[in-house]
Design a protein around this motif. Structure first.
Motif, PDB file in Angstrom:
ATOM      1  N   VAL A 193       8.546   3.963  -6.341  1.00  0.00           N
ATOM      2  CA  VAL A 193       9.778   3.026  -7.329  1.00  0.00           C
ATOM      3  C   VAL A 193       9.062   4.011  -8.461  1.00  0.00           C
ATOM      4  O   VAL A 193      10.388   4.162  -8.904  1.00  0.00           O
ATOM      5  CB  VAL A 193       9.278   1.863  -7.561  1.00  0.00           C
ATOM      6  N   ARG A 194       7.989   4.032  -8.665  1.00  0.00           N
ATOM      7  CA  ARG A 194       8.122   4.940  -9.687  1.00  0.00           C
ATOM      8  C   ARG A 194       9.317   6.516  -9.763  1.00  0.00           C
ATOM      9  O   ARG A 194      10.110   7.210 -10.835  1.00  0.00           O
ATOM     10  CB  ARG A 194       6.761   5.755 -10.484  1.00  0.00           C
ATOM     11  N   GLU A 195       9.268   7.089  -8.794  1.00  0.00           N
ATOM     12  CA  GLU A 195       9.878   8.021  -8.526  1.00  0.00           C
ATOM     13  C   GLU A 195      11.485   8.007  -8.225  1.00  0.00           C
ATOM     14  O   GLU A 195      12.153   8.601  -8.784  1.00  0.00           O
ATOM     15  CB  GLU A 195       9.392   8.652  -6.594  1.00  0.00           C
ATOM     16  N   VAL A 196      11.651   6.450  -7.838  1.00  0.00           N
ATOM     17  CA  VAL A 196      13.320   6.685  -7.904  1.00  0.00           C
ATOM     18  C   VAL A 196      13.606   6.077  -9.473  1.00  0.00           C
ATOM     19  O   VAL A 196      14.974   6.724  -9.840  1.00  0.00           O
ATOM     20  CB  VAL A 196      13.021   5.031  -7.070  1.00  0.00           C
ATOM     21  N   THR A 197      13.446   5.344  -9.865  1.00  0.00           N
ATOM     22  CA  THR A 197      13.151   5.009 -11.461  1.00  0.00           C
ATOM     23  C   THR A 197      13.104   6.114 -12.370  1.00  0.00           C
ATOM     24  O   THR A 197      14.223   6.605 -13.134  1.00  0.00           O
ATOM     25  CB  THR A 197      12.493   3.918 -12.236  1.00  0.00           C
ATOM     26  N   ALA A 198      12.269   7.419 -12.195  1.00  0.00           N
ATOM     27  CA  ALA A 198      11.565   8.477 -12.190  1.00  0.00           C
ATOM     28  C   ALA A 198      13.934   9.403 -12.565  1.00  0.00           C
ATOM     29  O   ALA A 198      13.928  10.009 -13.491  1.00  0.00           O
ATOM     30  CB  ALA A 198      11.142   9.486 -12.298  1.00  0.00           C
ATOM     31  N   GLY A 199      14.075   9.280 -11.319  1.00  0.00           N
ATOM     32  CA  GLY A 199      15.299  10.352 -10.792  1.00  0.00           C
ATOM     33  C   GLY A 199      16.797   9.178 -12.153  1.00  0.00           C
ATOM     34  O   GLY A 199      17.457   9.808 -12.432  1.00  0.00           O
ATOM     35  N   LEU A 200      16.671   8.024 -11.738  1.00  0.00           N
ATOM     36  CA  LEU A 200      17.319   7.054 -12.805  1.00  0.00           C
ATOM     37  C   LEU A 200      17.622   7.277 -14.097  1.00  0.00           C
ATOM     38  O   LEU A 200      18.233   7.248 -14.861  1.00  0.00           O
ATOM     39  CB  LEU A 200      17.718   5.288 -12.178  1.00  0.00           C
ATOM     40  N   LEU A 201      16.475   7.993 -15.088  1.00  0.00           N
ATOM     41  CA  LEU A 201      16.207   7.972 -16.076  1.00  0.00           C
ATOM     42  C   LEU A 201      17.068   9.417 -16.136  1.00  0.00           C
ATOM     43  O   LEU A 201      17.269   9.450 -17.903  1.00  0.00           O
ATOM     44  CB  LEU A 201      14.999   7.883 -16.634  1.00  0.00           C
ATOM     45  N   ALA A 202      16.499  10.120 -15.634  1.00  0.00           N
ATOM     46  CA  ALA A 202      17.413  11.473 -15.415  1.00  0.00           C
ATOM     47  C   ALA A 202      18.624  11.796 -15.814  1.00  0.00           C
ATOM     48  O   ALA A 202      18.826  12.556 -16.631  1.00  0.00           O
ATOM     49  CB  ALA A 202      16.052  12.323 -14.708  1.00  0.00           C
ATOM     50  N   ASP A 203      19.025  10.557 -14.929  1.00  0.00           N
ATOM     51  CA  ASP A 203      20.286  10.974 -14.587  1.00  0.00           C
ATOM     52  C   ASP A 203      21.425  10.450 -15.380  1.00  0.00           C
ATOM     53  O   ASP A 203      22.358  10.008 -15.819  1.00  0.00           O
ATOM     54  CB  ASP A 203      21.112  10.067 -13.468  1.00  0.00           C
ATOM     55  N   GLY A 204      20.743   9.523 -16.120  1.00  0.00           N
ATOM     56  CA  GLY A 204      21.316   8.465 -17.891  1.00  0.00           C
ATOM     57  C   GLY A 204      21.663   7.344 -17.301  1.00  0.00           C
ATOM     58  O   GLY A 204      22.547   5.868 -18.064  1.00  0.00           O
ATOM     59  N   ILE A 205      21.040   6.455 -16.042  1.00  0.00           N
ATOM     60  CA  ILE A 205      21.590   5.678 -15.594  1.00  0.00           C
ATOM     61  C   ILE A 205      20.912   4.517 -15.860  1.00  0.00           C
ATOM     62  O   ILE A 205      21.168   3.354 -16.471  1.00  0.00           O
ATOM     63  CB  ILE A 205      21.813   5.248 -14.096  1.00  0.00           C
ATOM     64  N   ILE A 206      19.433   4.386 -16.841  1.00  0.00           N
ATOM     65  CA  ILE A 206      18.495   2.726 -16.808  1.00  0.00           C
ATOM     66  C   ILE A 206      18.124   4.260 -18.180  1.00  0.00           C
ATOM     67  O   ILE A 206      18.139   5.358 -18.080  1.00  0.00           O
ATOM     68  CB  ILE A 206      18.012   2.604 -16.040  1.00  0.00           C
ATOM     69  N   THR A 207      17.846   3.542 -19.401  1.00  0.00           N
ATOM     70  CA  THR A 207      16.965   3.890 -20.473  1.00  0.00           C
ATOM     71  C   THR A 207      15.491   3.735 -19.890  1.00  0.00           C
ATOM     72  O   THR A 207      15.445   3.118 -18.639  1.00  0.00           O
ATOM     73  CB  THR A 207      17.028   2.718 -21.676  1.00  0.00           C
ATOM     74  N   LYS A 208      14.159   4.074 -20.645  1.00  0.00           N
ATOM     75  CA  LYS A 208      13.149   4.272 -20.635  1.00  0.00           C
ATOM     76  C   LYS A 208      12.205   2.514 -20.277  1.00  0.00           C
ATOM     77  O   LYS A 208      11.192   2.622 -19.946  1.00  0.00           O
ATOM     78  CB  LYS A 208      12.217   5.136 -21.532  1.00  0.00           C
ATOM     79  N   GLN A 209      13.187   2.006 -22.106  1.00  0.00           N
ATOM     80  CA  GLN A 209      11.820   0.730 -21.668  1.00  0.00           C
ATOM     81  C   GLN A 209      12.741  -0.174 -20.238  1.00  0.00           C
ATOM     82  O   GLN A 209      12.021  -1.129 -19.915  1.00  0.00           O
ATOM     83  CB  GLN A 209      12.789   0.083 -22.723  1.00  0.00           C
ATOM     84  N   GLU A 210      14.047   0.447 -19.900  1.00  0.00           N
ATOM     85  CA  GLU A 210      14.831  -0.661 -18.609  1.00  0.00           C
ATOM     86  C   GLU A 210      13.175   0.248 -17.080  1.00  0.00           C
ATOM     87  O   GLU A 210      12.836  -0.714 -16.532  1.00  0.00           O
ATOM     88  CB  GLU A 210      15.801  -0.042 -17.950  1.00  0.00           C
ATOM     89  N   ARG A 211      12.902   1.312 -17.609  1.00  0.00           N
ATOM     90  CA  ARG A 211      12.201   2.083 -16.171  1.00  0.00           C
ATOM     91  C   ARG A 211      10.814   1.518 -16.508  1.00  0.00           C
ATOM     92  O   ARG A 211      10.039   0.262 -15.681  1.00  0.00           O
ATOM     93  CB  ARG A 211      12.148   3.079 -16.548  1.00  0.00           C
ATOM     94  N   GLN A 212      10.311   1.199 -17.562  1.00  0.00           N
ATOM     95  CA  GLN A 212       9.259   0.019 -17.869  1.00  0.00           C
ATOM     96  C   GLN A 212       9.123  -0.880 -17.134  1.00  0.00           C
ATOM     97  O   GLN A 212       8.018  -1.300 -16.115  1.00  0.00           O
ATOM     98  CB  GLN A 212       8.775   0.513 -19.444  1.00  0.00           C
TER      99      GLN A 212
END
Length: 713
Positions: free
Chosen positions: A681-700
């Motif tokens: 989940v960490r790896e998936v959300t790191a990519g989504l954050l880098a692509d601007g799909i989610i925010t840092k707070q949403e990833r947390q």
């Protein structure tokens, strides 16, 4: 009013423009008989209020004041600055007495900036009344080129007796051999400080020979082990503890008249006749046991010698000769060596390098770090001529043959690079994996240890000529070093990635600190140094390289996106700017790595300019980005992201390839344990954050829900 008139009369008398009678008449006018008592009372009161008169004098020197006070007592004081023929100024050169009001560590409550010369209205003598407070004042001459005229005035409280001894330290410098011995001569510099009454004297003794006054650094040239002891006394009579430094001096090595030895080694895939298939690689090695290697050169087929920086590949078909030679630091040049060989067309036309994959295994904590150790397993395949061998390199070291999984146990962040060669001599581009190993079971509460070293050419006063380079190193035996930061001259801390080059003239301070993977941050350290103008003009342009990273398909196309990183170096004046352009467009400044996410074929041009205005040759990089096919035939289209039974509240959007965020989390898949699921989940959300799909707070929120879920338990 009285003080101004007193100065004017003194000037007039020195110029000879007022006779003695005129002076007496003016004096009678200034102090009538009826006011003599009142004037005397004011004079006595003024003298009582200004118990201290502190005098600075200057002469023809631009490196030091002719005289200057070193200590004073807090309270009212009269500062006198005289730069006149009487103080030794025979050239009419102006000087200033300027108090520093900005450098940290000094008092800033006295603002004095007096300019004086023998031929000004006061003939170079000025007075000013100030109020001094306890501490230290830095003063200097502000005229260009006079910056070495500087000093420190130490002001004590005056209300209590100084019972604290000075602090004293010694530093040994000189050329050292591999065992740390000093070659030819060692120089011991002693420094002392006293913040109350000030340092009165410093003494030293060599090898127990008796203490004597210390005035300049002590040079010791006699071979053998030596001890220099030192102590200091302040103006109140307090004597410091005796300090010491011990070192060994060895004789200077004899002059090097022996040239280096140099050899060349051929490598590559050969046929039965000894011919090299497709290409041959020549590796040159040079050795010099005395002064060391200064340079290595090579030439291919008599085309002219050029600097050797790494193995030379020759792919042109036919017979070839590669010559090589080396020069040591004493100027001795080796005999020219050579190797001859033939390159022929490889059989079956195999020009495709192997494909290499790496897998990191081991027990992981919730942060994805490996507990105790990590194992890196490499595999390679080649569909044409087959794999000849695999190589790996750990943490930037030399490549070595791979024979089994690489086990890494040292705590900290590590990178394993890898490549493979097929039986036709094709070698793959190096790939790499990066991971962190932490100690197993024990919480890390100890911050890293961090230090810095200043290097560069120095003059006789220890100043760095042209520029100084600050290299910061950090170690952490617990969770490993996560990052290092530095700050220049009171600026903000920024990430440290490479040695910091400081070329601006003047005194500088570099602060530094480090943080480990457990979040512990060291106390900031610092180094202070001075840069003076250099003599050599920089005419060499910078070196600039480009590096592309990203996931690739079997045709070496980048899937979805590619990251372009430009790196420039300049060993003389330093890099001023890096620029890039797409498809022959206009150049624009490069500041951070570029991520290109649209499908297509791209050509990027790049160049760098150094601080002397030299511009590098323009380099280019061409690559292709393709869109991957959608991978989710049956998609989870719930409105928000769920992890187990927990609704994170984050919108479950399409990520751009037909899959939603819930599809990528894939909570129904099989995971070896809960840690593996959280890492996924960490790896998936790191990519989504880098692509601007989610925010840092949403990833947390998503990662926290993964930690709460009982998936993989």
């Amino acid at each position: 009013m009285y003080q101004r008139l007193r100065t004017s009369l003194g000037v007039a008398a020195r110029r000879g423009t007022v006779g003695l009678l005129g002076v007496l008449l003016v004096a009678l006018w200034v102090v009538p008989a009826s006011l003599a008592g009142e004037q005397a009372q004011r004079t006595e009161s003024s003298q009582q209020a200004q118990q201290q008169i502190l005098t600075w004098t200057a002469n023809d020197s631009i490196t030091e004041y002719a005289s200057a006070p070193s200590t004073a007592t807090a309270g009212a004081a009269t500062l006198v600055f005289e730069n006149s023929t009487a103080t030794g100024n025979t050239t009419g050169m102006p000087h200033t007495l300027t108090f520093d009001t900005s450098t940290p560590g000094y008092n800033h409550d006295v603002n004095v900036n007096i300019t004086a010369s023998p031929f000004d209205a006061n003939q170079g003598r000025y007075e000013v009344d100030v109020n001094l407070t306890p501490g230290q004042y830095r003063y200097y001459c502000a005229l260009p080129g006079h910056g070495q005229m500087a000093g420190v005035l130490t002001v004590t409280d005056g209300g209590g007796e100084d019972t604290t001894a000075p602090s004293v330290a010694g530093e040994v410098t000189g050329e050292q051999d591999a065992d740390g011995n000093y070659v030819g001569t060692a120089t011991v510099a002693v420094s002392a400080q006293d913040t109350e009454s000030g340092v009165a004297s410093v003494e030293y003794q060599l090898d127990g020979g008796g203490f004597q006054p210390y005035t300049d650094p002590v040079a010791v040239s006699e071979p053998g082990e030596h001890t220099v002891e030192f102590r200091a006394t302040d103006n109140a009579g307090n004597v410091s503890q005796t300090g010491s430094v011990t070192f060994t001096v060895v004789e200077q090595a004899p002059e090097d008249t022996t040239p280096p030895t140099v050899t060349g080694e051929l490598s590559g895939t050969q046929d039965a006749d000894g011919n090299y298939l497709g290409k041959a690689t020549v590796t040159v090695r040079a050795q010099d046991t005395q002064s060391g290697i200064a340079s290595v050169e090579y030439e291919v087929d008599d085309t002219g010698f050029q600097p050797y920086t790494g193995p030379v590949e020759v792919a042109e078909l036919g017979d070839h000769s590669v010559q090589f030679r080396a020069t040591d630091n004493a100027g001795n040049v080796s005999e020219t060596g050579f190797v001859t060989f033939r390159v022929v067309e490889p059989p079956e036309g195999d020009t495709t390098p192997p494909h290499v994959m790496a897998e990191v295994t081991g027990e992981q904590n919730p942060d994805g770090h490996y507990l105790g150790s990590a194992s890196v397993e490499l595999t390679a395949h080649d569909a044409e001529s087959g794999v000849d061998g695999i190589e790996y390199a750990l943490d930037g070291g030399e490549f070595a043959a791979y024979s089994g999984p690489v086990v890494v146990s040292a705590p900290g962040e590590h990178t394993v690079s890898y490549r493979a060669t097929d039986n036709s001599g094709n070698t793959s581009e190096p790939g790499s994996v990066t991971f962190t190993v932490v100690e197993n079971g024990q919480e890390d509460t100890t911050p890293p240890q961090v230090s810095a070293e200043v290097t560069g050419e120095r003059d006789g006063d220890g100043n760095y000529v042209g520029s100084a380079t600050v290299s910061v190193t950090a170690v952490d035996e617990g969770s490993g070093v996560h990052g290092v930061e530095y700050a220049l001259d009171g600026g903000e801390f920024t990430a440290y990635t490479d040695p910091v080059e400081v070329a601006a003239e003047g005194e500088h301070t570099v602060r530094f600190r480090a943080t480990d993977h457990a979040g512990n941050t060291s106390e900031p350290g610092s180094v202070t140094f001075t840069v003076v103008p250099g003599q050599q003009e920089d005419t060499t342009p910078p070196v600039v390289t480009a590096r592309l990273t990203g996931e690739m398909d079997a045709g070496w196309n980048y899937l979805e996106s590619a990251k372009l990183t430009l790196t420039a170096t300049d060993e003389q004046s330093g890099v001023a700017s890096v620029e890039y352009s797409f498809s022959e467009g206009s150049f624009r400044p490069y500041r951070v790595p570029l991520t290109i996410a649209d499908a297509g074929v791209y050509t990027v041009s790049y160049r760098a300019t150094d601080n002397a205005g030299n511009v590098s040759e323009t380099g280019t990089a061409t690559f292709t980005i393709v869109d991957p096919e959608p991978t989710c035939s049956v998609s989870d289209t719930r409105a928000t992201v769920f992890v187990g039974a927990e609704d994170t509240g984050v919108a479950n959007v399409d990520t751009g390839n037909g899959c939603t965020i819930n599809d990528l989390i894939d909570e129904e898949a099989e995971y070896p344990d809960h840690t593996a699921f959280v890492t996924h989940v960490r790896e998936v959300t790191a990519g989504l954050l880098a692509d601007g799909i989610i925010t840092k707070q949403e990833r947390q929120r998503i990662v926290q829900a993964a930690k709460n879920a009982e998936i993989g338990v």
